[in-house]
Scaffold this motif. Structure first.
Motif, PDB file in Angstrom:
ATOM      1  N   ILE A   9      55.743 -56.241  -1.380  1.00  0.00           N
ATOM      2  CA  ILE A   9      55.783 -54.911  -0.221  1.00  0.00           C
ATOM      3  C   ILE A   9      55.713 -53.034  -0.596  1.00  0.00           C
ATOM      4  CG2 ILE A   9      57.407 -54.146   1.969  1.00  0.00           C
ATOM      5  CD1 ILE A   9      58.016 -56.508   2.550  1.00  0.00           C
ATOM      6  N   SER A  10      54.931 -52.937  -0.444  1.00  0.00           N
ATOM      7  CA  SER A  10      54.591 -51.527  -0.521  1.00  0.00           C
ATOM      8  C   SER A  10      54.124 -50.460   0.434  1.00  0.00           C
ATOM      9  CB  SER A  10      53.160 -51.400  -1.589  1.00  0.00           C
ATOM     10  OG  SER A  10      51.875 -51.514  -0.765  1.00  0.00           O
ATOM     11  N   VAL A  11      53.994 -49.281  -0.157  1.00  0.00           N
ATOM     12  CA  VAL A  11      54.010 -48.257   0.513  1.00  0.00           C
ATOM     13  C   VAL A  11      52.933 -47.505   0.405  1.00  0.00           C
ATOM     14  CG1 VAL A  11      54.374 -46.189   1.907  1.00  0.00           C
ATOM     15  CG2 VAL A  11      55.737 -48.395   2.247  1.00  0.00           C
ATOM     16  N   ASP A  12      51.523 -47.353   1.169  1.00  0.00           N
ATOM     17  CA  ASP A  12      50.523 -46.184   0.623  1.00  0.00           C
ATOM     18  C   ASP A  12      50.745 -44.840   1.469  1.00  0.00           C
ATOM     19  OD1 ASP A  12      49.083 -47.412  -1.336  1.00  0.00           O
ATOM     20  OD2 ASP A  12      48.860 -49.106  -0.362  1.00  0.00           O
ATOM     21  N   CYS A  13      50.477 -43.655   0.667  1.00  0.00           N
ATOM     22  CA  CYS A  13      50.754 -42.830   1.605  1.00  0.00           C
ATOM     23  C   CYS A  13      49.335 -42.139   1.285  1.00  0.00           C
ATOM     24  CB  CYS A  13      51.433 -41.859   1.223  1.00  0.00           C
ATOM     25  SG  CYS A  13      52.928 -42.577   1.470  1.00  0.00           S
ATOM     26  N   LEU A  49      45.450 -43.163  -3.664  1.00  0.00           N
ATOM     27  CA  LEU A  49      46.895 -43.157  -2.850  1.00  0.00           C
ATOM     28  C   LEU A  49      47.831 -43.508  -3.167  1.00  0.00           C
ATOM     29  CD1 LEU A  49      45.581 -44.834   0.257  1.00  0.00           C
ATOM     30  CD2 LEU A  49      45.736 -41.948  -0.206  1.00  0.00           C
ATOM     31  N   THR A  50      48.467 -42.036  -2.947  1.00  0.00           N
ATOM     32  CA  THR A  50      50.155 -42.374  -3.779  1.00  0.00           C
ATOM     33  C   THR A  50      50.498 -43.587  -3.143  1.00  0.00           C
ATOM     34  OG1 THR A  50      51.599 -41.399  -3.904  1.00  0.00           O
ATOM     35  CG2 THR A  50      50.830 -40.416  -2.612  1.00  0.00           C
ATOM     36  N   GLY A  51      52.124 -44.150  -3.834  1.00  0.00           N
ATOM     37  CA  GLY A  51      51.766 -45.433  -2.883  1.00  0.00           C
ATOM     38  C   GLY A  51      52.835 -45.938  -4.018  1.00  0.00           C
ATOM     39  N   ILE A 150      41.609 -47.816   3.962  1.00  0.00           N
ATOM     40  CA  ILE A 150      42.896 -47.091   4.451  1.00  0.00           C
ATOM     41  C   ILE A 150      43.336 -45.295   4.779  1.00  0.00           C
ATOM     42  CG2 ILE A 150      45.102 -46.522   3.768  1.00  0.00           C
ATOM     43  CD1 ILE A 150      45.339 -49.009   2.150  1.00  0.00           C
ATOM     44  N   ILE A 151      42.154 -44.627   4.176  1.00  0.00           N
ATOM     45  CA  ILE A 151      42.067 -43.698   4.461  1.00  0.00           C
ATOM     46  C   ILE A 151      40.598 -43.541   5.355  1.00  0.00           C
ATOM     47  CG2 ILE A 151      40.511 -41.812   3.745  1.00  0.00           C
ATOM     48  CD1 ILE A 151      41.768 -42.379   0.775  1.00  0.00           C
TER      49      ILE A 151
END
Length: 245
Positions: A9-13, A49-51, A150-151
């Motif tokens: 599970i990750s988060v992309d910002c 992206l950063t994540g 995503i972007i």
């Protein structure tokens, strides 16, 4: 003892910023670079992206805030969780497989995506250890993973919300001209707006406060400055911002 990561599970910002000088909506990206230890051959050289993975002791919102602060130094920016990306093949590109193996990533990782709105001039990228770079959202470099998707989805959501919520002011300095506000709308929506109509409509909005100040340090005739009043906006609008452009 450090908290453990949740490996799948990750988060992309997606960090959006508007550059007043270039009049472009930009995205903050990191260079993903990997060489072969044996031959020094470049195996991966693109942008992402950063994540990061979520930690066992934090909420997903906490993860997004942590990742953002590491990247920009801020933890109180506008943020919006807009979608979950869980395609089984999202990390199965050849370069992604190489990167995942090198970083011990779980190839079946689900990511929760957020986007953030920042004032570009407030982000110090020159002294940032992660060495992030701004890129125009309509002129992106080669991207890893499914980050182009995503972007694009974040950008589509931003376009829609910019017409129904006053989030566009998060991209501007606290004091701005009507022209600068118009340029942000034009950049996000990819349209040209009639100057006179835009000014006429905006000046009727009570939440736009005309200041007794003008631009400084400009070669042309300085324009008047305005501020957005969130307090007045919240008192007037309860359901929709809906600016007519």
């Amino acid at each position: 003892m450090f908290p453990k990561i949740i490996p799948n599970i990750s988060v992309d910002c997606v960090v959006f910023g508007f550059n007043i000088t270039t009049k472009s909506l930009n995205v903050l990206l990191l260079n993903r670079y990997l060489e072969s230890k044996e031959s020094q051959e470049i195996l991966v050289n693109d942008y992402v992206l950063t994540g990061y993975h979520a930690l066992e002791n934090e909420t997903i919102d906490d993860t997004a805030t942590r990742v953002l602060k590491e990247l920009t130094g801020f933890d109180n920016l506008y943020k919006n969780q807009f979608k979950v990306f869980g395609d089984p093949n999202r990390l199965m590109n050849e370069k992604d497989i190489i990167w995942a193996e090198n970083q011990n990533f779980n190839q079946r990782t689900i990511t929760i995506a957020y986007y953030f709105l920042v004032k570009t001039h407030e982000v110090d990228i020159e002294n940032n250890l992660h060495q992030p770079q701004w890129f125009p959202v309509n002129s992106l470099p080669e991207l890893g993973f499914d980050h182009k998707l995503i972007i694009n989805e974040a950008y589509a959501d931003l376009k829609a919300k910019s017409l129904t919520e006053p989030i566009i002011f998060e991209l501007l300095p606290n004091k701005f001209t009507v022209k600068e506000l118009q340029e942000v709308y034009e950049s996000i929506l990819c349209i040209e707006i009639d100057n006179r109509n835009f000014r006429r409509k905006l000046l009727t909005k009570k939440y736009l406060i005309e200041l007794d100040e003008k631009q400084v340090g400009v070669s042309k005739k300085p324009s008047k400055l305005f501020m957005f009043s969130k307090d007045i906006y919240q008192k007037i609008f309860k359901e929709s911002y809906l600016i007519s452009i």
